[in-house]
Design a protein around this motif. Structure first.
Motif, mmCIF file in Angstrom:
data_model
loop_
_atom_site.group_PDB
_atom_site.id
_atom_site.type_symbol
_atom_site.label_atom_id
_atom_site.label_comp_id
_atom_site.label_asym_id
_atom_site.label_seq_id
_atom_site.Cartn_x
_atom_site.Cartn_y
_atom_site.Cartn_z
ATOM 1 N N ARG A 69 -8.485 7.859 -14.229
ATOM 2 C CA ARG A 69 -8.931 7.373 -15.537
ATOM 3 C C ARG A 69 -8.389 8.260 -16.668
ATOM 4 O O ARG A 69 -7.938 7.762 -17.692
ATOM 5 N N LEU A 70 -8.409 9.573 -16.447
ATOM 6 C CA LEU A 70 -7.927 10.495 -17.471
ATOM 7 C C LEU A 70 -6.422 10.399 -17.682
ATOM 8 O O LEU A 70 -5.908 10.788 -18.733
ATOM 9 N N SER A 71 -5.708 9.859 -16.683
ATOM 10 C CA SER A 71 -4.262 9.689 -16.824
ATOM 11 C C SER A 71 -3.907 8.425 -17.602
ATOM 12 O O SER A 71 -2.726 8.119 -17.786
ATOM 13 N N GLY A 72 -4.917 7.694 -18.048
ATOM 14 C CA GLY A 72 -4.672 6.515 -18.868
ATOM 15 C C GLY A 72 -4.600 5.208 -18.117
ATOM 16 O O GLY A 72 -4.244 4.184 -18.695
ATOM 17 N N ILE A 73 -4.939 5.223 -16.836
ATOM 18 C CA ILE A 73 -4.912 4.000 -16.022
ATOM 19 C C ILE A 73 -6.224 3.252 -16.177
ATOM 20 O O ILE A 73 -7.303 3.853 -16.197
ATOM 21 N N SER A 74 -6.147 1.930 -16.271
ATOM 22 C CA SER A 74 -7.341 1.093 -16.353
ATOM 23 C C SER A 74 -7.934 0.925 -14.953
ATOM 24 O O SER A 74 -7.568 0.010 -14.215
ATOM 25 N N VAL A 75 -8.834 1.795 -14.588
ATOM 26 C CA VAL A 75 -9.435 1.770 -13.247
ATOM 27 C C VAL A 75 -10.159 0.457 -12.976
ATOM 28 O O VAL A 75 -9.997 -0.134 -11.901
ATOM 29 N N PRO A 76 -10.989 -0.058 -13.910
ATOM 30 C CA PRO A 76 -11.694 -1.316 -13.621
ATOM 31 C C PRO A 76 -10.763 -2.465 -13.262
ATOM 32 O O PRO A 76 -11.102 -3.297 -12.413
ATOM 33 N N ARG A 77 -9.603 -2.520 -13.880
ATOM 34 C CA ARG A 77 -8.673 -3.611 -13.575
ATOM 35 C C ARG A 77 -8.216 -3.558 -12.131
ATOM 36 O O ARG A 77 -8.113 -4.591 -11.461
ATOM 37 N N TYR A 78 -7.960 -2.360 -11.617
ATOM 38 C CA TYR A 78 -7.514 -2.221 -10.224
ATOM 39 C C TYR A 78 -8.659 -2.475 -9.255
ATOM 40 O O TYR A 78 -8.465 -3.070 -8.194
ATOM 41 N N VAL A 79 -9.850 -2.025 -9.608
ATOM 42 C CA VAL A 79 -11.008 -2.290 -8.752
ATOM 43 C C VAL A 79 -11.273 -3.794 -8.680
ATOM 44 O O VAL A 79 -11.535 -4.349 -7.602
ATOM 45 N N LEU A 80 -11.207 -4.463 -9.840
ATOM 46 C CA LEU A 80 -11.354 -5.919 -9.850
ATOM 47 C C LEU A 80 -10.308 -6.570 -8.952
ATOM 48 O O LEU A 80 -10.612 -7.508 -8.192
ATOM 49 N N LEU A 82 0.812 -1.219 0.000
ATOM 50 C CA LEU A 82 0.000 0.000 0.000
ATOM 51 C C LEU A 82 0.842 1.264 0.000
ATOM 52 O O LEU A 82 0.436 2.287 -0.562
ATOM 53 N N ASN A 83 2.027 1.206 0.605
ATOM 54 C CA ASN A 83 2.819 2.415 0.775
ATOM 55 C C ASN A 83 4.011 2.536 -0.174
ATOM 56 O O ASN A 83 4.524 3.644 -0.361
ATOM 57 N N PHE A 84 4.445 1.431 -0.749
ATOM 58 C CA PHE A 84 5.677 1.475 -1.540
ATOM 59 C C PHE A 84 5.538 0.882 -2.931
ATOM 60 O O PHE A 84 6.541 0.677 -3.615
ATOM 61 N N SER A 85 4.322 0.601 -3.366
ATOM 62 C CA SER A 85 4.142 0.040 -4.703
ATOM 63 C C SER A 85 3.216 0.924 -5.532
ATOM 64 O O SER A 85 2.398 1.685 -4.994
ATOM 65 N N ARG A 86 3.359 0.817 -6.824
ATOM 66 C CA ARG A 86 2.484 1.562 -7.739
ATOM 67 C C ARG A 86 1.032 1.138 -7.553
ATOM 68 O O ARG A 86 0.118 1.966 -7.591
ATOM 69 N N PHE A 87 0.829 -0.156 -7.334
ATOM 70 C CA PHE A 87 -0.524 -0.665 -7.128
ATOM 71 C C PHE A 87 -1.181 0.017 -5.937
ATOM 72 O O PHE A 87 -2.328 0.473 -6.017
ATOM 73 N N GLY A 88 -0.466 0.090 -4.808
ATOM 74 C CA GLY A 88 -1.028 0.702 -3.618
ATOM 75 C C GLY A 88 -1.346 2.169 -3.813
ATOM 76 O O GLY A 88 -2.400 2.661 -3.373
ATOM 77 N N ARG A 89 -0.441 2.890 -4.464
ATOM 78 C CA ARG A 89 -0.680 4.311 -4.704
ATOM 79 C C ARG A 89 -1.904 4.524 -5.595
ATOM 80 O O ARG A 89 -2.697 5.448 -5.370
ATOM 81 N N LEU A 90 -2.078 3.669 -6.592
ATOM 82 C CA LEU A 90 -3.221 3.812 -7.487
ATOM 83 C C LEU A 90 -4.526 3.433 -6.798
ATOM 84 O O LEU A 90 -5.571 4.040 -7.070
ATOM 85 N N VAL A 91 -4.480 2.455 -5.903
ATOM 86 C CA VAL A 91 -5.683 2.091 -5.147
ATOM 87 C C VAL A 91 -6.167 3.290 -4.336
ATOM 88 O O VAL A 91 -7.366 3.620 -4.328
ATOM 89 N N LYS A 92 -5.251 3.970 -3.667
ATOM 90 C CA LYS A 92 -5.626 5.165 -2.910
ATOM 91 C C LYS A 92 -6.112 6.271 -3.841
ATOM 92 O O LYS A 92 -7.087 6.969 -3.538
#
Length: 335
Positions: free
Chosen positions: A220-231, A200-210
């Protein structure tokens, strides 16, 4: 026009920032350390109410009992950070408990456990697909999964406790054993909390979840696939819920469909007491762990004090509300 906008916005900042700076500082401090302060206060009160509370045996018992709730709370934290909710954690835990007890009878232990985790992941993935890609309400979808998973656990077990048999002896030895003086289920919980903290604190995944919970549209506007992270967070929640169910089977030696009844309420309460916002984007692993321990201490001290079970539910509800008001009240009153 840009100059005019600057002239309009500048006074708003200066007018509001100065008188509220002290309150904002206090709010941030309390959000960061309020959960720990509540926990310390509870420890002091509990130690004055019972001499047995601080005994090593009692502390280890609390850690063992709360290990399942703690593991599920990690997954719930990730879900809540994305502004979601998962009401199915207790039922998936029951499915994990029953499936592991059944699969251990037929397959080698590592494979049986992996298959049980896969079942938990599949439950989380099904919920996640409807929530992330079809944009359906998380409350409704996970409520449906809560009912379906519990029903499937009852069907698989035929409503009866399932004994893993002799093949489950190593799992039971783990569930009842100690390592470095700590119960093995508690140690596993510590490890999972540590992994979650790093993620949560040191990975790209954690930063994007927050970030998704804070401002999904910007992500979403930055080009990240939000549904994939929510899934992904629902899959994580499903896996961790299955682990919690397996831990119950390991401790008791029985896989039962009654595991985790109403556990989702305790799990959500622990995460919220830990300072996570149900509006998403705010919450931490350490505070969530403390929230889990707060629930454990409350239940334990009431048991030591001989409070009847039905009364405990009333007192627990009042204490949870009080703790949440202390944690979030400064924001409410500031409005």
């Amino acid at each position: 026009m840009s100059d005019g906008a600057a002239q309009i916005s500048e006074p708003a900042v200066t007018d509001t920032a100065r008188p509220r700076s002290g309150r904002l500082t206090f709010t941030r401090l309390f959000q960061q350390f309020g959960t720990a302060a509540i926990f310390v206060l509870l420890l002091v009160l509990a130690s004055t109410q019972s001499d047995a509370f601080l005994s090593e045996r009692n502390i280890m018992n609390v850690l063992r009992q709360m290990s399942g709730i703690g593991v599920m709370a990690i997954g719930m934290l990730f879900v809540i950070l994305t502004r979601g909710i998962d009401l199915s954690v207790g039922s998936i835990a029951a499915l994990g408990a029953v499936s592991s007890a059944l699969l251990i009878q037929e397959y080698p232990l590592p494979l049986a456990l992996a298959m049980s985790l896969g079942i938990g992941a599949a439950c989380g993935a099904i919920s996640g697909v409807f929530i992330a890609f079809m944009r359906l309400p998380a409350f409704v979808i996970t409520l449906a999964m809560m009912t379906a998973a519990r029903g499937l656990a009852l069907i698989l077990s035929n409503g009866q406790p399932i004994m893993p048999g002799s093949k489950g002896a190593p799992l039971q030895a783990f569930g009842t054993g100690f390592t470095l003086g700590f119960p093995n289920p508690a140690l596993l919980m510590f490890v999972l909390f540590a992994v979650a903290f790093v993620v949560l604190n040191f990975s790209r995944f954690g930063r994007l979840v927050k970030a998704i919970g804070s401002n999904e549209e910007a992500v979403r506007l930055s080009g990240i696939s939000v549904p994939r992270y929510v899934l992904s967070v629902y899959v994580i929640s499903g896996i961790l819920s299955a682990i919690a169910g397996i831990l119950v089977t390991a401790r008791s030696g029985v896989g039962s469909a009654s595991v985790g009844v109403a556990a989702e309420l305790d799990v959500i309460a622990a995460v919220v007491i830990g300072g996570a916002s149900l509006m998403g984007g705010r919450g931490g692993v350490i505070n969530t762990f403390i929230g889990v321990m707060i629930l454990g201490v409350i239940g334990n001290i009431m048991n030591l004090a001989g409070v009847p079970g039905y009364h405990q539910q009333v007192y627990l509800g009042v204490i949870i509300v009080a703790a949440v008001v202390m944690q979030h009240g400064s924001q409410v009153f500031r409005r």
